[in-house]
Enzyme design. Structure first.
Site, PDB file in Angstrom:
ATOM      1  N   CYS A   1       2.616  -6.819 -15.249  1.00 34.33           N
ATOM      2  CA  CYS A   1       2.950  -6.609 -13.840  1.00 34.33           C
ATOM      3  C   CYS A   1       2.393  -7.686 -12.932  1.00 34.33           C
ATOM      4  CB  CYS A   1       2.487  -5.221 -13.426  1.00 34.33           C
ATOM      5  SG  CYS A   1       3.101  -3.980 -14.572  1.00 34.33           S
TER       6      CYS A   1
ATOM      7  N   HIS B   1      -1.331  -4.230  -4.749  1.00 29.22           N
ATOM      8  CA  HIS B   1      -0.662  -3.868  -6.001  1.00 29.22           C
ATOM      9  C   HIS B   1      -0.253  -2.395  -5.894  1.00 29.22           C
ATOM     10  CE1 HIS B   1       0.608  -4.171 -10.061  1.00 29.22           C
ATOM     11  NE2 HIS B   1      -0.219  -3.243 -10.472  1.00 29.22           N
TER      12      HIS B   1
ATOM     13  N   GLU C   1      -8.555  -0.697  -6.276  1.00 26.51           N
ATOM     14  CA  GLU C   1      -8.130  -1.942  -5.617  1.00 26.51           C
ATOM     15  C   GLU C   1      -8.627  -1.974  -4.170  1.00 26.51           C
ATOM     16  OE1 GLU C   1      -3.917  -2.305  -5.031  1.00 26.51           O
ATOM     17  OE2 GLU C   1      -4.037  -4.426  -4.451  1.00 26.51           O
TER      18      GLU C   1
ATOM     19  N   LYS D   1       5.516  -0.680  -2.980  1.00 24.69           N
ATOM     20  CA  LYS D   1       5.972   0.096  -4.143  1.00 24.69           C
ATOM     21  C   LYS D   1       6.303   1.528  -3.733  1.00 24.69           C
ATOM     22  CE  LYS D   1       3.707  -2.566  -7.792  1.00 24.69           C
ATOM     23  NZ  LYS D   1       2.856  -3.519  -7.039  1.00 24.69           N
TER      24      LYS D   1
ATOM     25  N   HIS E   1       7.881   0.411  -8.902  1.00 28.84           N
ATOM     26  CA  HIS E   1       7.143  -0.666  -9.549  1.00 28.84           C
ATOM     27  C   HIS E   1       8.107  -1.533 -10.345  1.00 28.84           C
ATOM     28  CE1 HIS E   1       4.171  -3.053 -11.267  1.00 28.84           C
ATOM     29  NE2 HIS E   1       3.344  -2.150 -11.777  1.00 28.84           N
TER      30      HIS E   1
ATOM     31  N   PHE F   1      -1.130  -4.628 -17.138  1.00 28.13           N
ATOM     32  CA  PHE F   1      -1.678  -4.119 -18.398  1.00 28.13           C
ATOM     33  C   PHE F   1      -2.349  -5.278 -19.147  1.00 28.13           C
ATOM     34  CE2 PHE F   1       1.206  -0.145 -19.337  1.00 28.13           C
ATOM     35  CZ  PHE F   1       0.614   0.517 -18.271  1.00 28.13           C
TER      36      PHE F   1
END
Lengths: 78, 419
Positions: free
Chosen positions: B169, B310, B320, B341, B346, B406
Site C-alpha cells: 500500500c 494513510h 499514525e 479513504k 483503500h 504490509f
C-alpha cells in the site's frame, strides 16, 4: 460466405478489434490485421473452442491468412 | 540540484473516471462505496467495496477512451486503469506530441501492490478445469505488475527508465518518490509516476477478510463502512483505481511553458521491522518516514498545512496520528489531516498516488477534503483538525502524504506550491 467463414470472421473481429470488412479470406493475420504471434495463439484457441476441432502447433504455424484458418477448420471439424 | 515539479495529473477512482470528477465528488463529501457488483459476493464476509463505476454511471469510467479494446481483453483491469490515468496525465501536461529526443528522456514508474489477481484467479480455475492448453497466451504479461509501465512506454513511445515499484500500500508514494529521484539524478527529464490496483475479486476480498483487515460489519450500510479515526471503525473497505502524475525537471517544464501544479520537495522511507500486517504500536516507522521527508524538504513541521493520512479505518489510524503528533505537535502545528479513504476506500498500490493528487488539488483550490463518517472521534484525536464530514476552505501551501504497507513499509511525500 459459408457458415464456417462467417464464424471465423466474427472471432477474428472480436479478438483483434478490427473492422469486419477488413477480414477477407485473403487477409493475413500479421500483415493485414495487425496480429502478433501471441494473437495467433489466442485465435487458434478460440477456433478450437468454437468449432470443437484440435489444431496442433505444427498445423497452427501454417495458418497465416483467414482463408487458411477457414480451410483447416472445414477439413477437420466433425 | 535539479528540482522536480508536477505538470500533469490522471485519476481513475471510485468517485470518477477522471481528475475533475473524482475531485468534485470528493469535495462534495460523496462516497464511492456500495455493494459489490463485479461478482456474486453473497458468500463473502465483506460484501461491499469501492468499485470504479461503469461508463453508464453518472461518474463512471469509460475504458474505450484511451485503451484499445484488444488490450482491454488481454490484461487485468489494474493495467487498464493505469494506462488510462497515464494518458490523462500526458494530455493534462500537454505532452501528447513529444519529439524523439524528449521521448528518450521520458520514463515510467507506475507500480501496483498486488497486480492481476482477478486474472490469476480466473486462469488458475481454468487450468484446473480445462487443462494447460486453455490458459491464455496473454496470461503472464497481462497480470504482472511492471506491465503498466511497459504498456505506457509502448503506447506513447517513452524510452527513458522503465520501472515498477511493488511495496504493497506504499507503492504509489514510493513510485512518485523514486521517479522524482530519477529526474534529480539526471536519468530522465520527465517521468510518468503512480500506482494502480484492482483486486475486487473473490480471492482478493476473501484474502483480506481472512487477514482480518476488511470491514465486515457494515455490509448493510456501505457508505458508512470506511470511518477512519471513528471509535466504531473496524477495518478498511477495498477500493480500486489508479493515479498517475507527470513529474518534470523544473527548468524543462519552465522552458516549454508548462502548467506547474507543485514541487516534490521531500521523500521519506522507512521499515517498521515489526510485523507482517500490523504497524508497530508506537508508530516508530511512520515517524521516521515523516521526519525524513520533512528534513529532505528543508521544511519545518509548522510549514505543512495539510496531511493526507494513510488512515485506513483500522486500529492503525490512531498509531499514525500519535506518530504525526510527535512530529508536528499535539495540534499538528495547525495542519489539517484527513483520510480520503473514507470516501474512496483503500486503493492499495494506487492509494499513495491518488492521495498525492488529492494533496496537489488541495493546494490548487485551497480546500482540504473531508474525513467522512467521523461521528465519534476516538481517543487521541482531541485538538486535531481531522476535517470531519465536510471539506474545509483553508490556506494550503505545503502538504504531506503518508502511505504505509504490509511488511511494515512506509513512505511519506512532501510537496509544496511553487511561486
Amino acid at each position: 460466405m459459408s457458415d464456417t467463414a462467417e464464424r471465423v470472421q466474427k472471432i477474428v473481429v472480436e479478438h483483434l478489434g478490427v473492422e469486419a470488412d477488413k477480414v477477407t479470406q485473403d487477409a493475413s493475420f500479421i500483415d493485414d490485421l495487425g496480429a502478433d504471434s501471441l494473437d495467433i495463439v489466442e485465435l487458434v484457441m478460440a477456433f478450437e473452442e468454437e468449432f470443437g476441432v484440435e489444431i496442433p502447433d505444427d498445423a497452427a504455424e501454417k495458418i497465416s491468412t483467414v482463408g487458411d484458418a477457414t480451410k483447416y477448420i472445414e477439413e477437420h471439424k466433425g | 540540484m535539479r528540482r522536480v515539479v508536477v505538470t500533469g495529473l490522471g485519476l481513475v477512482t471510485p468517485l470518477g473516471g477522471d481528475v475533475e470528477t473524482s475531485w468534485k465528488n470528493l469535495i462534495a463529501g460523496k462516497s464511492g462505496a456500495g455493494p459489490i457488483t463485479r461478482f456474486d459476493a453473497s458468500n463473502q464476509k465483506a460484501t461491499i467495496a469501492c468499485e470504479v463505476k461503469g461508463k453508464d454511471h453518472e461518474w463512471g469510467f469509460d475504458p474505450d477512451k484511451r485503451v484499445d479494446t484488444k488490450i482491454q481483453r488481454q490484461v487485468d483491469p489494474f493495467i487498464v486503469y493505469g494506462l488510462d490515468a497515464a494518458g490523462q496525465a500526458i494530455e493534462d501536461a500537454g505532452l501528447t506530441e513529444m519529439d524523439q529526443a524528449t521521448k528518450e528522456r521520458t520514463g515510467v514508474s507506475i507500480g501496483a501492490g498486488i497486480g492481476g489477481l482477478p486474472g490469476i484467479e480466473y486462469e488458475s480455475v481454468n487450468l484446473h478445469e480445462r487443462g494447460p492448453g486453455r490458459v491464455s497466451p496473454h496470461f503472464v504479461h497481462g497480470r504482472i505488475i511492471n506491465l503498466i509501465s511497459g504498456q505506457v512506454s509502448i503506447r506513447y513511445g517513452l524510452m527513458g527508465p522503465n520501472h515498477a515499484v511493488v511495496t504493497a500500500c506504499s507503492t504509489g508514494a514510493h513510485s512518485i518518490g523514486d521517479a522524482a529521484r530519477m529526474i534529480r539524478d539526471d536519468d530522465a527529464d520527465i517521468m510518468l509516476a503512480g500506482g494502480s490496483e484492482s483486486t475486487i475479486n473473490p480471492l482478493g476480498i476473501a484474502g483480506f477478510a481472512q487477514a482480518r483487515a476488511l470491514n465486515t460489519g457494515y455490509n448493510d450500510r456501505p457508505e458508512q463502512a470506511s470511518r477512519p479515526y471513528d471509535r466504531n471503525r473496524e477495518g478498511f473497505v477495498l477500493g480500486e483505481g489508479a493515479g498517475v502524475v507527470v513529474l518534470e525537471e523544473y527548468e524543462h517544464a519552465k522552458a516549454r511553458g508548462a502548467k506547474i501544479y507543485a514541487e516534490v520537495v521531500g521523500y521519506g522511507l522507512s521499515g517498521d521491522a515489526y510485523h507482517v500486517t500490523a504497524p508497530h504500536p508506537e508508530g516508530k516507522g511512520a515517524e521516521l518516514s515523516m521526519r525524513m521527508a520533512l528534513r529532505k524538504a528543508g521544511l519545518e513541521p509548522d510549514d505543512i498545512d495539510y496531511i493526507n493520512a494513510h488512515g485506513t479505518s483500522t486500529m492503525a489510524d490512531t498509531i499514525e496520528l500519535a506518530a504525526a503528533k510527535r512530529v508536528f505537535g499535539d495540534d499538528l502545528g495547525g495542519a489539517s489531516m484527513s483520510s480520503t479513504k473514507s470516501a474512496i476506500g483503500h486503493l492499495l498500490g494506487g492509494a499513495g498516488a491518488v492521495e498525492s493528487i488529492f494533496c496537489i488539488l488541495a493546494m490548487r483550490d485551497q480546500i482540504v477534503p473531508p474525513t467522512l463518517n467521523l461521528d465519534d472521534p476516538d481517543e487521541g484525536t482531541e485538538g486535531v483538525d481531522l476535517v470531519p464530514h465536510t471539506a474545509k476552505k483553508r490556506e494550503v501551501n505545503a502538504v504531506l502524504n503518508n502511505s504505509f504497507g504490509f511488511g511494515g513499509t512506509n513512505a511519506s511525500l512532501v510537496m509544496r506550491k511553487i511561486d
